[in-house]
Design a protein around this motif. Structure first.
Motif, PDB file in Angstrom:
ATOM      1  N   ALA A  25       0.839  -1.205   0.000  1.00  0.00           N
ATOM      2  CA  ALA A  25       0.000   0.000   0.000  1.00  0.00           C
ATOM      3  C   ALA A  25       0.874   1.255   0.000  1.00  0.00           C
ATOM      4  O   ALA A  25       0.593   2.225  -0.715  1.00  0.00           O
ATOM      5  N   TYR A  26       1.941   1.220   0.783  1.00  0.00           N
ATOM      6  CA  TYR A  26       2.867   2.354   0.834  1.00  0.00           C
ATOM      7  C   TYR A  26       3.518   2.573  -0.539  1.00  0.00           C
ATOM      8  O   TYR A  26       3.581   3.690  -1.040  1.00  0.00           O
ATOM      9  N   ILE A  27       4.008   1.495  -1.125  1.00  0.00           N
ATOM     10  CA  ILE A  27       4.654   1.606  -2.441  1.00  0.00           C
ATOM     11  C   ILE A  27       3.670   2.130  -3.476  1.00  0.00           C
ATOM     12  O   ILE A  27       3.997   3.003  -4.286  1.00  0.00           O
ATOM     13  N   ASN A  28       2.431   1.638  -3.450  1.00  0.00           N
ATOM     14  CA  ASN A  28       1.414   2.106  -4.403  1.00  0.00           C
ATOM     15  C   ASN A  28       1.100   3.589  -4.206  1.00  0.00           C
ATOM     16  O   ASN A  28       0.923   4.321  -5.183  1.00  0.00           O
ATOM     17  N   ARG A  29       1.042   4.039  -2.959  1.00  0.00           N
ATOM     18  CA  ARG A  29       0.810   5.464  -2.692  1.00  0.00           C
ATOM     19  C   ARG A  29       1.957   6.304  -3.247  1.00  0.00           C
ATOM     20  O   ARG A  29       1.751   7.333  -3.881  1.00  0.00           O
ATOM     21  N   GLU A  30       3.182   5.866  -3.004  1.00  0.00           N
ATOM     22  CA  GLU A  30       4.350   6.601  -3.495  1.00  0.00           C
ATOM     23  C   GLU A  30       4.368   6.650  -5.028  1.00  0.00           C
ATOM     24  O   GLU A  30       4.660   7.690  -5.629  1.00  0.00           O
ATOM     25  N   LEU A  31       4.028   5.531  -5.673  1.00  0.00           N
ATOM     26  CA  LEU A  31       3.975   5.516  -7.142  1.00  0.00           C
ATOM     27  C   LEU A  31       2.879   6.435  -7.666  1.00  0.00           C
ATOM     28  O   LEU A  31       3.067   7.130  -8.686  1.00  0.00           O
ATOM     29  N   ALA A  32       1.745   6.457  -6.983  1.00  0.00           N
ATOM     30  CA  ALA A  32       0.654   7.338  -7.398  1.00  0.00           C
ATOM     31  C   ALA A  32       1.074   8.808  -7.281  1.00  0.00           C
ATOM     32  O   ALA A  32       0.764   9.625  -8.166  1.00  0.00           O
ATOM     33  N   ILE A  33       1.796   9.132  -6.231  1.00  0.00           N
ATOM     34  CA  ILE A  33       2.284  10.511  -6.060  1.00  0.00           C
ATOM     35  C   ILE A  33       3.262  10.861  -7.179  1.00  0.00           C
ATOM     36  O   ILE A  33       3.196  11.941  -7.769  1.00  0.00           O
ATOM     37  N   LEU A  34       4.183   9.947  -7.489  1.00  0.00           N
ATOM     38  CA  LEU A  34       5.141  10.185  -8.571  1.00  0.00           C
ATOM     39  C   LEU A  34       4.422  10.362  -9.915  1.00  0.00           C
ATOM     40  O   LEU A  34       4.767  11.246 -10.706  1.00  0.00           O
TER      41      LEU A  34
END
Length: 106
Positions: A25-34
């Motif tokens: 979930a953390y990685i997906n949030r970071e990718l969405a922000i990028l």
């Protein structure tokens, strides 16, 4: 930071890294922000390029119109003063034309 705070942070990181669902979930949030930031930057750059192109086009049209009006005014004044030879020379000699623009204050 105190040793206690550092230990709590390390324990929290260890717990986080052991939980696959939280880590994904953390990685997906970071990718969405990028992705969002990249899309935002691309849209800005595209809009800026489009605005520059439109401004250049408008500027060229305005410059062309002003140049035509300036030349028309010069030709009119020269013809009014029966300076036909100067009309012919001004049509083909840019330096001479500039000299006449200065002479007439155009």
């Amino acid at each position: 930071m105190s040793d206690e705070a550092i230990h709590k942070a390390v324990d929290a990181a260890r717990t986080f890294l052991q939980n696959d669902a939280e880590r994904r979930a953390y990685i997906n949030r970071e990718l969405a922000i990028l992705d969002y930031n990249s899309d935002h930057r691309d849209a800005f750059e595209e809009g800026e390029a489009k605005g520059r192109a439109e401004g250049r086009k408008e500027g060229e049209a305005k410059g062309r119109k002003e140049g035509e009006e300036r030349l028309g005014m010069l030709m009119s004044l020269l013809l009014k003063e029966n300076r036909q030879d100067d009309v012919a020379k001004a049509a083909s000699d840019a330096d001479f034309r500039e000299k006449l623009f200065k002479e007439y204050g155009i």
